[in-house]
Motif scaffolding. Structure first.
Motif, PDB file in Angstrom:
ATOM      1  N   ALA A 127      41.633  48.515  50.036  1.00  0.00           N
ATOM      2  CA  ALA A 127      42.182  47.446  50.144  1.00  0.00           C
ATOM      3  C   ALA A 127      41.886  46.767  48.167  1.00  0.00           C
ATOM      4  N   VAL A 128      40.739  46.790  48.000  1.00  0.00           N
ATOM      5  CA  VAL A 128      40.136  46.853  46.991  1.00  0.00           C
ATOM      6  C   VAL A 128      40.818  48.255  45.863  1.00  0.00           C
ATOM      7  N   CYS A 129      41.644  48.870  45.836  1.00  0.00           N
ATOM      8  CA  CYS A 129      41.786  50.100  44.814  1.00  0.00           C
ATOM      9  C   CYS A 129      43.686  48.665  44.791  1.00  0.00           C
ATOM     10  N   ALA A 130      43.854  48.637  46.010  1.00  0.00           N
ATOM     11  CA  ALA A 130      45.431  48.058  46.019  1.00  0.00           C
ATOM     12  C   ALA A 130      45.076  46.613  44.621  1.00  0.00           C
ATOM     13  N   VAL A 131      43.848  45.805  45.164  1.00  0.00           N
ATOM     14  CA  VAL A 131      43.365  44.362  44.107  1.00  0.00           C
ATOM     15  C   VAL A 131      43.291  45.401  42.438  1.00  0.00           C
ATOM     16  N   PHE A 177      19.957  45.552  55.992  1.00  0.00           N
ATOM     17  CA  PHE A 177      20.471  44.879  55.225  1.00  0.00           C
ATOM     18  C   PHE A 177      20.335  46.031  53.609  1.00  0.00           C
ATOM     19  N   TRP A 178      20.723  46.634  54.066  1.00  0.00           N
ATOM     20  CA  TRP A 178      21.112  48.076  52.384  1.00  0.00           C
ATOM     21  C   TRP A 178      22.528  47.757  52.927  1.00  0.00           C
ATOM     22  N   TYR A 179      23.723  47.366  53.537  1.00  0.00           N
ATOM     23  CA  TYR A 179      25.169  47.547  54.190  1.00  0.00           C
ATOM     24  C   TYR A 179      25.629  46.049  52.982  1.00  0.00           C
ATOM     25  N   ALA A 180      24.733  45.416  52.555  1.00  0.00           N
ATOM     26  CA  ALA A 180      25.468  45.204  51.207  1.00  0.00           C
ATOM     27  C   ALA A 180      25.413  45.071  50.234  1.00  0.00           C
ATOM     28  N   LEU A 181      24.152  46.159  49.675  1.00  0.00           N
ATOM     29  CA  LEU A 181      25.073  47.026  48.918  1.00  0.00           C
ATOM     30  C   LEU A 181      25.924  48.496  49.033  1.00  0.00           C
ATOM     31  N   PHE A 182      25.246  49.323  49.935  1.00  0.00           N
ATOM     32  CA  PHE A 182      26.249  50.630  49.975  1.00  0.00           C
ATOM     33  C   PHE A 182      26.306  50.273  51.551  1.00  0.00           C
ATOM     34  N   PRO A 183      28.070  51.236  52.002  1.00  0.00           N
ATOM     35  CA  PRO A 183      28.606  51.234  50.562  1.00  0.00           C
ATOM     36  C   PRO A 183      29.624  50.598  49.919  1.00  0.00           C
ATOM     37  N   GLY A 184      30.495  49.409  50.548  1.00  0.00           N
ATOM     38  CA  GLY A 184      30.463  47.895  50.230  1.00  0.00           C
ATOM     39  C   GLY A 184      30.978  48.438  48.068  1.00  0.00           C
ATOM     40  N   ALA A 185      29.501  47.145  47.996  1.00  0.00           N
ATOM     41  CA  ALA A 185      29.032  47.636  46.456  1.00  0.00           C
ATOM     42  C   ALA A 185      29.367  48.467  45.779  1.00  0.00           C
ATOM     43  N   ALA A 186      28.629  49.575  45.771  1.00  0.00           N
ATOM     44  CA  ALA A 186      28.358  50.888  45.393  1.00  0.00           C
ATOM     45  C   ALA A 186      29.692  51.521  45.492  1.00  0.00           C
ATOM     46  N   CYS A 201      32.508  50.015  44.868  1.00  0.00           N
ATOM     47  CA  CYS A 201      33.505  49.521  43.382  1.00  0.00           C
ATOM     48  C   CYS A 201      32.501  49.700  42.567  1.00  0.00           C
ATOM     49  N   ILE A 202      31.641  50.309  41.943  1.00  0.00           N
ATOM     50  CA  ILE A 202      30.936  50.308  40.310  1.00  0.00           C
ATOM     51  C   ILE A 202      32.216  51.879  40.903  1.00  0.00           C
ATOM     52  N   ILE A 203      32.545  52.772  41.720  1.00  0.00           N
ATOM     53  CA  ILE A 203      33.214  53.860  40.950  1.00  0.00           C
ATOM     54  C   ILE A 203      34.717  53.694  40.646  1.00  0.00           C
ATOM     55  N   LEU A 204      35.021  52.501  41.852  1.00  0.00           N
ATOM     56  CA  LEU A 204      36.589  52.096  41.643  1.00  0.00           C
ATOM     57  C   LEU A 204      36.593  51.188  40.471  1.00  0.00           C
ATOM     58  N   CYS A 205      35.495  50.211  39.759  1.00  0.00           N
ATOM     59  CA  CYS A 205      35.598  49.971  38.163  1.00  0.00           C
ATOM     60  C   CYS A 205      35.987  50.998  37.131  1.00  0.00           C
ATOM     61  N   LEU A 206      35.075  52.217  37.566  1.00  0.00           N
ATOM     62  CA  LEU A 206      35.158  52.877  36.509  1.00  0.00           C
ATOM     63  C   LEU A 206      36.472  53.600  36.394  1.00  0.00           C
ATOM     64  N   ILE A 207      37.224  53.805  37.297  1.00  0.00           N
ATOM     65  CA  ILE A 207      38.467  54.155  37.689  1.00  0.00           C
ATOM     66  C   ILE A 207      40.046  53.519  37.319  1.00  0.00           C
ATOM     67  N   GLN A 208      39.340  52.108  37.392  1.00  0.00           N
ATOM     68  CA  GLN A 208      40.271  50.974  36.771  1.00  0.00           C
ATOM     69  C   GLN A 208      40.458  51.113  35.555  1.00  0.00           C
ATOM     70  N   GLU A 209      39.591  51.181  34.344  1.00  0.00           N
ATOM     71  CA  GLU A 209      39.570  51.338  33.042  1.00  0.00           C
ATOM     72  C   GLU A 209      40.022  52.208  33.160  1.00  0.00           C
ATOM     73  N   ILE A 210      40.499  53.169  33.170  1.00  0.00           N
ATOM     74  CA  ILE A 210      40.962  54.862  33.277  1.00  0.00           C
ATOM     75  C   ILE A 210      42.506  54.515  33.357  1.00  0.00           C
ATOM     76  N   VAL A 211      42.350  53.261  34.612  1.00  0.00           N
ATOM     77  CA  VAL A 211      44.273  53.715  34.977  1.00  0.00           C
ATOM     78  C   VAL A 211      45.004  52.918  33.752  1.00  0.00           C
ATOM     79  N   CYS A 212      44.208  51.121  32.908  1.00  0.00           N
ATOM     80  CA  CYS A 212      44.391  50.299  32.516  1.00  0.00           C
ATOM     81  C   CYS A 212      44.470  51.053  31.287  1.00  0.00           C
ATOM     82  N   TYR A 213      43.913  51.797  30.533  1.00  0.00           N
ATOM     83  CA  TYR A 213      44.089  52.279  29.443  1.00  0.00           C
ATOM     84  C   TYR A 213      45.226  53.503  29.030  1.00  0.00           C
ATOM     85  N   MET A 214      45.355  54.340  30.634  1.00  0.00           N
ATOM     86  CA  MET A 214      46.552  55.180  30.487  1.00  0.00           C
ATOM     87  C   MET A 214      47.579  54.654  30.088  1.00  0.00           C
TER      88      MET A 214
END
Length: 251
Positions: A138-142, A221-230, A232-245
């Motif tokens: 769902a984060v990818c779609a957003v 409580f490690w679940y608060a950072l992994f895998p959700g937040a971790a 999202c970091i990868i998805l944000c990097l891919i989003q920058e590439i998609v917007c540039y393209m």
């Protein structure tokens, strides 16, 4: 004899002469009806057409008579779309249809994101951890389809991802598995996003995923950072590439 003539004249004057009824003023003709004269069907049709052309009301029957004899119009305009059906229609925009590149690059970014997360899953498989969880889809779609929406803002995404995941762990620790823990965790997650002004819909599924996912309980409580937040970091990097393209290569 004189009195008899006077009496006959009085009877003739009172009962034989037709009573002259007052003609309603044109000012109030369209507002009230005389209970004695009534109204002809042609006159009603004329007033119906006048009301429809001047005010735009769809039905002449949508009028209610008040206590003072006047008529109040309560109908709405016929050319206004009903709000229920309007909510099912797509949003009208002045821009043209999306180009092929506007469709291709977000789709390619989603494919690359899931491929990278799947490769990470293979590396982390011995530890029993998976990065390809449903909320990240769902984060990818957003991020790729609506990058300028409020849900795609970085503050909203990371604040909601971390906070809702922690709420899910806390609800499971207090209430255990079951419907009550899921209901309480979801309600608390929505309250958290509203209070912190970090509305991010995909994050609302993280508490439910933790409560029902047995393989995630060992993260605590490690679940608060992994895998959700971790993730999202990868998805944000891919989003920058998609917007540039999308901006540089249009077809």
């Amino acid at each position: 004899m004189g009195m008899q003539v006077a009496a006959n004249y009085y009877q003739h004057k009172c009962f034989m002469t037709p009573t002259l009824l007052p003609i309603p003023s044109p000012k109030f003709t369209s507002l009230r009806f005389s209970p004695i004269l009534g109204a002809s069907s042609s006159f009603l049709d004329f007033k119906k057409k006048v009301l429809q052309k001047s005010v735009g009301f769809s039905s002449f029957q949508d009028r209610k008579r008040s206590s003072n004899g006047r008529t109040a119009v309560v109908a709405s305009s016929s050319n206004v779309a009903a709000p229920f059906w309007g909510s099912w229609m797509p949003e009208k925009t002045s821009s043209s249809a999306p180009s092929f590149s506007d469709i291709f690059w977000p789709s390619a970014g989603a494919f690359a994101a899931m491929a990278i997360l799947g490769r990470i899953d293979q590396i982390l498989a011995p530890k029993g951890i998976s990065m390809t969880i449903a909320p990240l889809g769902a984060v990818c779609a957003v991020l790729f389809a609506t990058p300028s929406s409020p849900a795609a803002q970085k503050y909203n995404m990371f604040m909601a991802q971390i906070g809702c995941a922690a709420i899910g762990v806390l609800a499971f620790s207090i209430c255990g598995p079951g419907w009550f823990a899921r209901s309480a965790a979801l309600a608390a997650s929505i309250a958290f996003m509203i209070s912190t002004r970090s509305t991010h819909p995909p994050a609302a599924s993280l508490p439910l995923l933790f409560i029902d996912g047995v393989k995630l309980h060992h993260l605590n409580f490690w679940y608060a950072l992994f895998p959700g937040a971790a993730g999202c970091i990868i998805l944000c990097l891919i989003q920058e590439i998609v917007c540039y393209m999308k901006d540089r290569f249009k077809f």
